[in-house]
Design an enzyme around this catalytic site. Structure first.
Site, PDB file in Angstrom:
ATOM      1  N   ARG A  17      -7.614  -8.462  -6.317  1.00 41.07           N
ATOM      2  CA  ARG A  17      -7.456  -9.726  -5.909  1.00 41.07           C
ATOM      3  C   ARG A  17      -8.919 -10.310  -5.907  1.00 41.07           C
ATOM      4  NH1 ARG A  17      -3.762 -10.008  -0.465  1.00 41.07           N
ATOM      5  NH2 ARG A  17      -1.614 -10.670  -1.633  1.00 41.07           N
ATOM      6  N   GLY A  45       0.235  -7.770  -3.379  1.00 42.15           N
ATOM      7  CA  GLY A  45      -1.180  -6.996  -3.235  1.00 42.15           C
ATOM      8  C   GLY A  45      -0.706  -5.769  -3.688  1.00 42.15           C
ATOM      9  N   GLY A  65       4.304 -12.658  -0.134  1.00 39.98           N
ATOM     10  CA  GLY A  65       4.901 -13.569   0.500  1.00 39.98           C
ATOM     11  C   GLY A  65       4.897 -14.903  -0.254  1.00 39.98           C
ATOM     12  N   LYS A 102       6.837  -6.323   4.713  1.00 44.64           N
ATOM     13  CA  LYS A 102       6.594  -7.387   5.507  1.00 44.64           C
ATOM     14  C   LYS A 102       8.206  -8.093   5.584  1.00 44.64           C
ATOM     15  CE  LYS A 102       1.929  -8.347   4.764  1.00 44.64           C
ATOM     16  NZ  LYS A 102       0.902  -9.393   3.887  1.00 44.64           N
TER      17      LYS A 102
HETATM   18  P1  ADP Z   1       3.408  -6.387  -1.262  1.00 45.46           P
HETATM   19  O1  ADP Z   1       1.993  -6.139  -0.877  1.00 45.46           O
HETATM   20  O2  ADP Z   1       3.576  -6.170  -2.401  1.00 45.46           O
HETATM   21  O3  ADP Z   1       3.978  -8.058  -0.839  1.00 45.46           O
HETATM   22  P2  ADP Z   1       4.304  -5.496   1.310  1.00 45.46           P
HETATM   23  O4  ADP Z   1       2.977  -5.837   1.854  1.00 45.46           O
HETATM   24  O5  ADP Z   1       5.463  -6.187   1.902  1.00 45.46           O
HETATM   25  O6  ADP Z   1       4.179  -5.600  -0.370  1.00 45.46           O
HETATM   26  O7  ADP Z   1       4.710  -3.710   1.640  1.00 45.46           O
HETATM   27  C1  ADP Z   1       4.003  -2.905   1.178  1.00 45.46           C
HETATM   28  C2  ADP Z   1       3.901  -1.859   2.345  1.00 45.46           C
HETATM   29  O8  ADP Z   1       5.153  -1.381   2.437  1.00 45.46           O
HETATM   30  C3  ADP Z   1       3.115  -0.562   1.632  1.00 45.46           C
HETATM   31  O9  ADP Z   1       2.126  -0.207   2.743  1.00 45.46           O
HETATM   32  C4  ADP Z   1       4.161   0.579   1.752  1.00 45.46           C
HETATM   33  O10 ADP Z   1       3.727   1.970   2.364  1.00 45.46           O
HETATM   34  C5  ADP Z   1       5.035   0.029   2.792  1.00 45.46           C
HETATM   35  N1  ADP Z   1       6.402   0.648   2.541  1.00 45.46           N
HETATM   36  C6  ADP Z   1       7.341   0.539   1.480  1.00 45.46           C
HETATM   37  N2  ADP Z   1       8.546   1.321   1.681  1.00 45.46           N
HETATM   38  C7  ADP Z   1       8.205   1.939   2.925  1.00 45.46           C
HETATM   39  C8  ADP Z   1       8.903   2.607   3.446  1.00 45.46           C
HETATM   40  N3  ADP Z   1      10.256   3.089   3.112  1.00 45.46           N
HETATM   41  N4  ADP Z   1       8.733   3.368   4.688  1.00 45.46           N
HETATM   42  C9  ADP Z   1       7.133   2.877   5.067  1.00 45.46           C
HETATM   43  N5  ADP Z   1       6.627   2.110   4.728  1.00 45.46           N
HETATM   44  C10 ADP Z   1       6.968   1.604   3.379  1.00 45.46           C
HETATM   45  C1  3PG Z   2      -1.039 -11.397   1.614  1.00 43.37           C
HETATM   46  O1  3PG Z   2      -1.457 -10.184   1.879  1.00 43.37           O
HETATM   47  O2  3PG Z   2       0.270 -11.349   1.301  1.00 43.37           O
HETATM   48  C2  3PG Z   2      -1.761 -12.636   1.995  1.00 43.37           C
HETATM   49  O3  3PG Z   2      -3.054 -12.122   1.856  1.00 43.37           O
HETATM   50  C3  3PG Z   2      -1.533 -13.266   3.031  1.00 43.37           C
HETATM   51  O4  3PG Z   2      -1.726 -12.315   4.435  1.00 43.37           O
HETATM   52  P1  3PG Z   2      -0.902 -12.608   5.429  1.00 43.37           P
HETATM   53  O5  3PG Z   2       0.521 -12.149   5.281  1.00 43.37           O
HETATM   54  O6  3PG Z   2      -1.537 -11.616   6.430  1.00 43.37           O
HETATM   55  O7  3PG Z   2      -0.851 -13.813   6.079  1.00 43.37           O
HETATM   56 MG    MG Z   3       1.228  -6.201   1.258  1.00 44.99          MG
END
Ligand code: ADP
Ligand code: 3PG
Ligand code: MG
Length: 388
Positions: A35, A345, A368, A197
């Protein structure tokens, strides 16, 4: 989508830029700087035009007060290396007297990074007063934080109503790529969704599932769907408040949703874990990855796709023992011959870890944000950038 682009902005002395520098940190070290790198072209362009740049971002989710572990200090250091210039840093509250004094001292070409916007409780409240304080730090506002355009916050939304606002180069590139994916007609369109998330993501799946032929689910999101289907998931990370939503989605889009048939389960994340059939997860175990059979099944579907969107790791990929499912998906997406977009991310970091970041159509810095963009809504951070 017609955005007011940076190229049409007047030449100014001081540019205020919102970037998404929300990078994964581990013991104060940046684990992935994707990023930060993605934010550079806009900053370089403005500097080359003779502007001083005030950069701002959030980091993590502090609750409206200063949390030392979430200071942007490490990001300022990395920016200095990447820009080969001494990036100034104003630690603490983003619009403090000290920050104001730093802004006054800037010369053409200088870069100043403000500290975490969410240290101020007014940021996430979309407070116009806070936006007005920030607005004094620039002659124009450049929105380049694609990863945060789905947030109606002071620095992404309120601010564009009070000063001349332009889309940064990253926002422009992201919008073009996602527009192409969303308005394409190639089928099958395959969605791969994982990550953690869940509350943020589950609602938008409804809109995306209408367009996609296959929806492959994994990660903690997958645990929620498995629980909704009545599969015992032990102590796995899931969102029990979303079970009805998950059930509704599976009912409505019957046949399109694919859930893991086998998983990697473990008692502790420091243990190596073991593959089991999805029905055989112990009460005291957690699901931390998709298993080999699921990897193979998902891989076949991805290889046959003409359009792919992937958001969210399929497991706890930060630990090597639980990364294989996510890496296998990354490789499959890289091999797919259709138009492929990866958002998030953590998903982008996983792609880089698999060494295939340059083999997909587009890597979105928004998780998101990319999902909500694909819903077809005009997002709060984009609204103020539209050419009328
Ligand atoms: P992105 O950043 O790609 O949008 P998210 O922030 O939603 O993805 O999710 C990423 C996180 O989800 C990572 O820290 C990963 O460790 C966690 N994660 C994925 N699958 C699992 C699981 N089965 N148990 C615990 N954590 C998980
Ligand atoms: C993300 O990591 O998806 C963006 O930086 C937004 O962060 P946030 O979900 O804490 O608003
Ligand atoms: Mg993430």
């Amino acid at each position: 989508m017609n955005l007011r682009s940076l190229g049409t902005a007047p030449k100014v002395g001081l540019a205020l830029v919102r970037s998404d520098l929300n990078v994964p940190l581990e013991d104060g070290k940046i684990r992935d700087d994707t990023r930060i790198r993605a934010s550079l072209p806009t900053v370089e362009t403005l500097r080359a035009r003779g502007a001083a740049v005030v950069l701002m971002s959030h980091l993590g989710r502090p609750k409206g007060n200063i949390e030392d572990g979430l200071s942007l200090g490490p990001v300022a250091q990395r920016l200095s290396q990447l820009l080969s210039t001494d990036v100034r840093f104003a630690q603490g509250l983003p619009t403090s007297a000290a920050a104001q004094a730093e802004v006054k001292r800037l010369a053409p070409g200088d870069v100043l990074l403000l500290d975490n916007l969410r240290f101020d409780p007014r940021e996430t409240k979309d407070d116009p007063g806070f936006a007005a304080e920030l607005a004094r730090f620039g002659d124009i506002f450049v929105e380049d934080a694609f990863g945060a355009v789905h947030r109606a916050h002071a620095s992404t939304h309120a601010i564009s109503a009070i000063m001349p606002s332009y889309a940064g180069l990253l926002v422009e590139r992201e919008v073009q790529a996602l527009d192409r994916l969303m308005h394409g007609s190639e089928q099958p369109f395959v969605l791969i969704l994982g990550g953690a998330k869940i509350a943020d993501k589950i609602g938008v799946i409804e809109h995306l599932a209408q367009q996609a032929q296959e929806v492959l689910i994994g990660g903690a999101l997958g645990n929620t769907f498995l629980e909704a289907r009545g599969v015992p998931i032990g102590r796995s990370l899931a969102e029990s408040g979303e079970l009805d939503v998950a059930r509704g989605l599976m009912r409505r889009f019957q046949g399109r949703f694919h859930l893991p048939i086998d998983v990697v389960a473990t008692r502790a994340i420091t243990d190596p874990g073991h593959p089991v059939n999805v029905e055989e997860v112990g009460e005291d175990e957690m699901i931390v990855d998709i298993g080999p059979a699921t990897q193979a099944a998902y891989r076949d579907i991805v290889l046959g796709a003409r359009r792919v969107f992937w958001n969210g790791p399929l497991g706890l990929y930060e630990r090597a023992a639980f990364a294989e499912g996510t890496l296998a998906i990354a490789r499959a997406v890289a091999q797919c011959e259709g138009y492929t977009v990866v958002g998030g991310g953590d998903s982008a970091a996983a792609l880089a870890a698999a060494g295939v970041a340059d083999r997909v159509g587009h890597v979105s810095t928004g998780g998101g944000a990319s999902l909500e963009f694909l819903e077809g809504r005009v997002l709060p951070g984009i609204e103020g950038l539209l050419e009328n």
